[in-house]
Design a protein around this motif. Structure first.
Motif, PDB file in Angstrom:
ATOM      1  N   ASN A   1       0.702  -1.224  -0.017  1.00 35.33           N
ATOM      2  CA  ASN A   1      -0.060  -0.072  -0.138  1.00 35.33           C
ATOM      3  C   ASN A   1       0.934   1.135   0.124  1.00 35.33           C
ATOM      4  O   ASN A   1       1.251   1.641   1.126  1.00 35.33           O
TER       5      ASN A   1
ATOM      6  N   ASP B   1       2.764  -6.847   3.261  1.00 40.30           N
ATOM      7  CA  ASP B   1       1.405  -6.213   3.631  1.00 40.30           C
ATOM      8  C   ASP B   1       1.835  -5.050   4.612  1.00 40.30           C
ATOM      9  O   ASP B   1       3.003  -5.083   5.146  1.00 40.30           O
TER      10      ASP B   1
ATOM     11  N   PRO C   1      -2.669  -3.604   9.967  1.00 38.74           N
ATOM     12  CA  PRO C   1      -4.106  -2.947   9.838  1.00 38.74           C
ATOM     13  C   PRO C   1      -4.553  -1.745  10.622  1.00 38.74           C
ATOM     14  O   PRO C   1      -5.495  -0.959  10.149  1.00 38.74           O
TER      15      PRO C   1
ATOM     16  N   ARG D   1      -5.102 -11.369  -6.225  1.00 42.07           N
ATOM     17  CA  ARG D   1      -5.983 -10.915  -4.886  1.00 42.07           C
ATOM     18  C   ARG D   1      -5.406 -11.789  -3.956  1.00 42.07           C
ATOM     19  O   ARG D   1      -5.468 -13.086  -4.252  1.00 42.07           O
ATOM     20  N   GLY D   2      -5.633 -11.678  -2.647  1.00 43.85           N
ATOM     21  CA  GLY D   2      -5.572 -12.430  -1.726  1.00 43.85           C
ATOM     22  C   GLY D   2      -3.629 -12.715  -1.128  1.00 43.85           C
ATOM     23  O   GLY D   2      -3.660 -13.093  -0.108  1.00 43.85           O
ATOM     24  N   CYS D   3      -3.176 -12.143  -1.830  1.00 46.30           N
ATOM     25  CA  CYS D   3      -1.506 -12.127  -1.606  1.00 46.30           C
ATOM     26  C   CYS D   3      -1.368 -11.117  -0.199  1.00 46.30           C
ATOM     27  O   CYS D   3      -0.622 -11.501   0.703  1.00 46.30           O
ATOM     28  N   PHE D   4      -1.954 -10.225  -0.155  1.00 45.09           N
ATOM     29  CA  PHE D   4      -1.672  -8.953   0.721  1.00 45.09           C
ATOM     30  C   PHE D   4      -3.104  -8.661   1.292  1.00 45.09           C
ATOM     31  O   PHE D   4      -3.617  -7.540   1.169  1.00 45.09           O
ATOM     32  N   PRO D   5      -3.484  -9.572   2.165  1.00 43.21           N
ATOM     33  CA  PRO D   5      -5.057  -9.165   2.808  1.00 43.21           C
ATOM     34  C   PRO D   5      -5.475  -7.735   3.170  1.00 43.21           C
ATOM     35  O   PRO D   5      -6.358  -7.357   3.150  1.00 43.21           O
ATOM     36  N   VAL D   6      -4.357  -7.471   4.188  1.00 45.57           N
ATOM     37  CA  VAL D   6      -4.699  -6.218   4.935  1.00 45.57           C
ATOM     38  C   VAL D   6      -4.795  -5.199   3.873  1.00 45.57           C
ATOM     39  O   VAL D   6      -5.691  -4.134   4.029  1.00 45.57           O
TER      40      VAL D   6
ATOM     41  N   GLU E   1      -5.499  -5.076   0.697  1.00 45.18           N
ATOM     42  CA  GLU E   1      -6.723  -5.389  -0.272  1.00 45.18           C
ATOM     43  C   GLU E   1      -7.528  -4.887   0.389  1.00 45.18           C
ATOM     44  O   GLU E   1      -8.517  -4.156   0.024  1.00 45.18           O
ATOM     45  N   ALA E   2      -7.973  -5.300   1.690  1.00 42.98           N
ATOM     46  CA  ALA E   2      -9.215  -4.901   2.463  1.00 42.98           C
ATOM     47  C   ALA E   2      -9.201  -3.498   2.690  1.00 42.98           C
ATOM     48  O   ALA E   2     -10.218  -2.614   2.543  1.00 42.98           O
TER      49      ALA E   2
END
Ligand SMILES: *Cc1c(COP(=O)(O)O)cnc(C)c1O
Length: 373
Positions: free
Chosen positions: A84, A104, A107, A328-333, A335-336
């Motif tokens: 991010n 990642d 959060p 998608r799903g590699c870096f869930p934080v 991405e969310a």
């Protein structure tokens, strides 16, 4: 009422007379490259950052590329950075021929996650690039505990954090070398593109100066293949005037953040941004998180509020970086967060009335969209 995401008008008015006099001087002398304005700004910015050396360059992306090259990053190497961030952090790595290795973010603050960094280190890792996102510094001491024993240089991306401090250390003065941007909307903004590299290492500073000037330590002597990335004299005039006011403007941003905090205090469905312990945050952006973000954003825009998203797409999900093969799903934080983050209008001269209007509109928009579910 209209509330833009960033309004630089009042900033410009404060420095207008000083800038006009400086520009008159530069134009009268027709001395547009280098000169005392550039040197004075470099010295003042080094002092402000608490480092020995500052090299003014053309923009923040060049500053990153030069900082990475100065730290020894080369073709085939790996550079660890957060998923991010603004795309430029990854671009600078790619332009050298090295590979961005994404990790990642945490959060709560959306800053690079040291656990991810530790897992991403390989024998090919040539640098770690923490990004001081939204105005607060990344957990540098935890990154250093991973980097130092492995002998990996830390290169700060300080583009969003001029004036920020963490545990007594200033942004841009903690890593081996740091890059910053003076894009107009940054906390310290030029009247166009500009950037700088800061470091305490005299050899790195010298090497970067040579790289940024066609690999040329002296006229028509070219020792390495460099680039042309100079800080314009015109921009140095503007930056000198604004630097003197940076601390006050950052203080205004802190007060504005406190007001948003109290206005949004008990509103359900809105997660307010938090500064990490030990951080003096300079609030480049005030980023809340909400459900049904796109609908909320649309409502705010309809009411004349220039809210934004920083950033809607994590680096690995951009088309430019599809070749990394990280879906998608590699870096869930990250991405969310990308689906929930919302940057509210934030600039040093935002008025309490503007902030009250933003908060009221946001409260109404989140209630509306919750009702619509
Ligand atoms: C603005 C920014 C850059 C790039 O700066 P430019 O001057 O636009 O090239 C790099 N990294 C981050 C985090 C930024 O916000």
């Amino acid at each position: 009422m209209r509330v833009p995401l960033v309004d630089l008008g009042a900033q410009q008015a404060e420095v207008a007379e000083e800038v006009r006099q400086g520009l008159d001087r530069v134009f009268a002398a027709t001395a547009f490259i280098g000169g005392s304005d550039v040197e004075e700004f470099e010295q003042a910015y080094a002092a402000e950052t608490g480092v020995a050396h500052c090299v003014g360059v053309g923009n923040g992306t060049d500053a990153l590329e030069l900082a990475l090259r100065g730290a020894g990053v080369g073709p085939g190497g790996e550079v660890i950075l957060p998923a991010n961030t603004f795309i430029a952090t990854a671009e600078a790595v790619s332009r050298i021929g090295a590979t961005p290795v994404l990790v990642d973010v945490d959060p709560t603050h959306l800053l690079i996650d040291p656990h991810g960094v530790a897992e991403a280190v390989t024998t090919r890792t040539q640098a770690i690039v923490p990004v001081h996102l939204f105005g607060q510094m990344a957990p540098m001491e935890r990154i250093a505990r991973i980097a130092a024993p492995a002998g990996i240089p830390v290169v700060e991306d300080a583009a969003q954090s001029q004036g920020a401090v963490r545990h007594g250390s200033t942004s841009g003065g903690v890593g081996l070398v740091a890059a910053t941007s003076f894009y107009p909307g940054k906390n310290l903004g030029a009247a166009g593109d500009a950037g700088a590299v800061t470091t305490n290492d005299p050899d790195i500073a010298r090497a970067i100066r040579v790289l940024a000037a066609h690999g040329s330590p002296a006229k028509y002597v070219h020792d390495v293949i460099g680039m042309n990335s100079r800080l314009d004299t015109v921009q140095a005039v503007v930056l000198k005037a604004k630097l003197r006011r940076l601390a006050g403007w950052n203080e205004n941003r802190r007060k504005a953040a406190e007001l948003y905090d109290s206005l949004l205090w008990d509103l359900p469905g809105i997660a307010r941004p938090e500064s990490a312990p030990g951080n003096t945050d300079v609030w480049h952006l005030y980023v809340v998180q909400v459900d049904r973000r796109d609908a909320v954003l649309e409502t705010l825009h309809a009411e004349g509020i220039g809210a934004g998203i920083h950033y809607p797409t994590p680096v690995h999900l951009t088309r430019a970086y599809a070749h990394l093969g990280l879906g998608r799903g590699c870096f869930p934080v990250a991405e969310a967060a990308a689906g929930r983050i919302l940057s509210l209008p934030m600039f040093p001269h935002i008025s309490p009335e503007q902030q009250e209007y933003v908060a009221a509109s946001l409260a109404a928009a989140t209630t509306l969209t919750r009702g619509a579910r």
